[in-house]
Scaffold this active site. Structure first.
Site, PDB file in Angstrom:
ATOM      1  N   GLU A 331       0.789  -1.232   0.000  1.00  0.00           N
ATOM      2  CA  GLU A 331       0.000   0.000   0.000  1.00  0.00           C
ATOM      3  C   GLU A 331       0.820   1.280   0.000  1.00  0.00           C
ATOM      4  OE1 GLU A 331      -4.135  -1.281   2.077  1.00  0.00           O
ATOM      5  OE2 GLU A 331      -2.507  -0.889   3.485  1.00  0.00           O
TER       6      GLU A 331
HETATM    7  C1  ACM Z   1      -2.144  -5.270   4.204  1.00  0.00           C
HETATM    8  O1  ACM Z   1      -3.239  -5.683   4.651  1.00  0.00           O
HETATM    9  N1  ACM Z   1      -2.018  -4.000   3.882  1.00  0.00           N
HETATM   10  C2  ACM Z   1      -1.025  -6.152   3.994  1.00  0.00           C
END
Ligand code: ACM
Length: 696
Positions: A331
């Site tokens: 992310e």
């Molecule tokens: C995640 O849940 N961002 C690995």
């Protein structure tokens, strides 16, 4: 209804019936296995090995400290269950049998195995229980530890006393990497939380604790080389290196590896609070208090970043003995990279194409650092890129396709997609999620790259008080998926055994059930009576927290400082009475004209209606915090009343009038609306009474 009337109604026939229906859990007939995870092979015999105060243990060869420790824990658990006190020496140690022939339990361990557990070690064992003795035989201590965990689950009682059933078990895991990830950053989770969860993991044969140690909201490990990282990034909540060594030792004694994660280059705000010069934007930075995806990100074009990472990761490589080190990688929204002209110029000059190329460049640099310190790189599936260094492990979380994509390129993989226990789905959903099902289009070579998986306990919505209730007992079902043969997937049987292992987990020190009554007392306030609390308990047992990422939408202002002790925090995932209602409805709809089947449904509905109405009447006398329960209580009262009408109509073969149909449908729809981030899962079942779809 006043308090007395409610109490009286609970003491009457409906309580009796309700009690029988909600029932004591099924412990299994004597010949029914209660084990979780289910062993690879199990042959039940007839008869039993009695367990009395004279129970003694013999080792075929002198045990090392780890085996003695495991034996002590198992015998103590057996004592605490049975109330027996086994013989002890003058110094309080369990008295060993004089020789192997005289022990009720004989342990044969061929080799001690690695003191620090390693991926891929032999974990198999044989447990053979006859009416005269139990034999536990394993090639390494890892197998003996698992065999003792099995023994600890097996001891049971009936009118004639405590016993181990006659059985032959040969057992070994399907996957070598069976993990639980705990995020200690969003909400800090101190030593005792981690230790009791390690005890739970050992009981269900999980063998990797993955600690998510750095995040936007906290830097949770002491760095002696760069102390500003934890000093300024943690609010003082971090593991010292001594504490971490203690945890690693505690885990190793239970056959559990500890794999640390330092999330980079994104999810990195807390790194930058103390070291803003490592960021891709000028800063200053402050510890993030909200949940979501944030912009702060390390600057891969800055050589100082690699100097700090070399120092920090070198320090961590010395602290954590496991060869695997997780660098996160998830992310990264790239916003600070895109906004930085120097970084974009760097991408051009180095022919990296885009931000993803820069991320891959960063991973190569980090991988070189890890190699130097003797570690292998693990990262979330965003790290997958044509330039990802060979030998990296890809941790799939975004979708089931991650396994195929990464193994196709020759990478070993871990599965967490489908094991996100923080998203509050029922155990059955996780249980049927398989890392490498026979039906998947994977070659034999690809299958060999699937190491296993991990349940992930992200900590946006958990405190030390309630985290166990989000991990257990559902994670035991995931443990079974990762340990047991693929064809062990009977959901009702899983739930039968899950109820048993849930109690064993509490005996092992977990709080997933027992946090709730104190939490309800606080929530209800000092004016709450015993009957108020009993009704509240019945009510929250019918609630579940909302699923997936909906809670943020329900509680948009929540931050790291918001107390997590409201109604939703007393609700737990996978409501057992709601599941029971679903199966009661199944039985009723199979024979709708059967009066007893209809009565079972009506009894449940009338109990709920009484409980809801009682609490609605009592709300003004209770803490204002319970005001958030009002809409759900009203919805439950209405849905139960109209459910009763629909049930009677089915039983009598009478069609509901158009007006009745509208009212029933409205009441059922009303029950499907979450409030205060809690919802009534029976709202998925109720529409079946009017032949409606269960779709949300
Ligand atoms: C995640 O849940 N961002 C690995």
């Amino acid at each position: 209804m006043n308090e007395f009337a409610w109490f009286a109604s609970r003491c009457g026939v409906s309580l009796l019936l309700g009690g029988l229906l909600a029932g004591p859990m099924t412990m299994g007939a004597p010949n029914e296995s209660v084990l979780m995870p289910a062993p690879a092979t199990l042959k039940m015999g007839s008869g039993r090995l009695a367990v009395t105060a004279g129970f003694s243990v013999a080792f075929a060869a002198a045990p090392d400290a780890r085996l003695m420790g495991a034996l002590r824990r198992t015998l103590r658990a057996m004592e605490e269950r049975s109330g027996l006190t086994f013989a002890r020496t003058a110094v309080g140690e369990y008295t060993p049998a004089a020789d192997a022939g005289s022990g009720q339990l004989v342990i044969e361990c061929a080799a001690p195995g690695e003191v620090i557990p390693q991926l891929g070690e032999n974990e198999s064992y044989l447990l053979e229980i006859s009416p005269t003795r139990a034999l536990l035989r394993a090639p390494t201590a890892r197998g003996v530890l698992h065999g003792l965990a099995t023994l600890q689950q097996l001891i049971q009682s009936d009118a004639s006393g405590w016993f181990l059933p006659v059985v032959t078990i040969t057992d070994e895991p399907r996957f070598p990497w069976r993990g639980l990830m705990i995020d200690v950053c969003r909400h800090w989770q101190p030593m005792d939380v981690i230790k009791r969860n390690l005890d739970g993991m050992a009981l269900v044969k999980l063998n990797v604790l993955h600690l998510h140690l750095t995040e936007d909201q906290g830097f949770r490990i002491e760095s002696k080389t760069f102390p500003k990282l934890h000093e300024l990034g943690s609010d003082g909540h971090y593991f010292t290196q001594n504490e971490m060594r203690e945890l690693i030792t505690y885990a190793a004694a239970r056959g559990i590896r500890v794999v640390p994660e330092f999330d980079m280059p994104g999810h990195a705000t807390s790194w930058l609070v103390g070291r803003p010069e490592l960021g891709s934007a000028p800063g200053p930075y402050a510890i993030e208090r909200k949940w979501g995806i944030f912009n702060p990100v390390l600057d891969p074009t800055n050589e100082e970043v690699y100097r700090v990472l070399d120092g920090f990761l070198g320090e961590m490589a010395a602290l954590f003995p496991d060869p695997y080190l997780h660098i996160g990688g998830d992310e990264n929204n790239g916003k600070h990279w895109s906004a930085n002209a120097h970084i974009q110029q760097f991408i051009k000059e180095h022919n990296l194409k885009d931000n993803a190329g820069l991320h891959a460049y960063f991973n190569q640099r980090v991988n070189a650092i890890l190699l130097k310190h003797g570690k292998k790189l693990v990262g979330w599936d965003e790290i997958l890129h044509p330039d990802l260094p060979a030998g990296s492990v890809v941790h799939s979380w975004r979708g089931p396709e991650g396994i195929a994509a990464a193994t196709k390129q020759g990478f070993q993989v871990l599965l967490s997609n489908g094991y996100y226990i923080d998203l509050n789905h029922p155990a059955a959903k996780h249980y049927l999620n398989d890392p490498a099902p026979a039906t998947a289009a994977l070659t034999a070579a690809q299958r060999a790259l699937v190491l296993g998986g991990e349940a992930t306990m992200w900590a946006e919505w958990v405190t030390p008080e309630l985290i166990d209730s989000r991990i257990w007992p559902r994670t035991a079902a995931i443990a079974e998926r990762l340990w047991s043969p693929e064809n062990v997937r009977d959901v009702p049987d899983m739930y039968r055994r899950l109820a048993v292992v849930s109690r064993r987990l509490e005996e092992a020190g977990l709080y997933h059930e027992r946090y709730i009554d104190p939490a309800l007392r606080r929530l209800a306030g000092d004016g709450a009576t015993v009957n108020d609390l009993r009704a509240l308990r019945a009510f929250v047992d019918l609630l579940e927290p909302v699923k997936d990422y909906k809670r943020g939408g329900q509680q948009p202002g929540a931050t790291q400082f918001t107390p997590l002790d409201g109604l939703v925090d007393c609700a737990r995932p996978d409501s057992a009475p709601s599941r029971e209602f679903a199966s009661t409805i199944d039985q009723f709809l199979a024979t709708p004209r059967s009066a007893p089947a209809a009565r079972r449904v009506e009894t449940m509905l009338s109990d709920w209606r009484d409980t809801a109405q009682y609490l609605l009447d009592r709300l003004p006398a209770l803490s204002p915090r319970l005001a958030e329960a009002q809409p759900l209580l009203q919805a439950l009262a209405d849905a139960s009343s109209y459910g009763t009408i629909a049930t009677a109509a089915l039983r009598d073969g009478r069609e509901l009038s158009t007006e009745e149909q509208r009212k029933v449908a409205d009441a059922f729809k009303g029950a499907a609306v979450p409030h205060g981030a809690a919802e009534l899962p029976v709202s998925k079942t109720l529409p079946r009474l009017i032949g409606a779809s269960l779709a949300p």
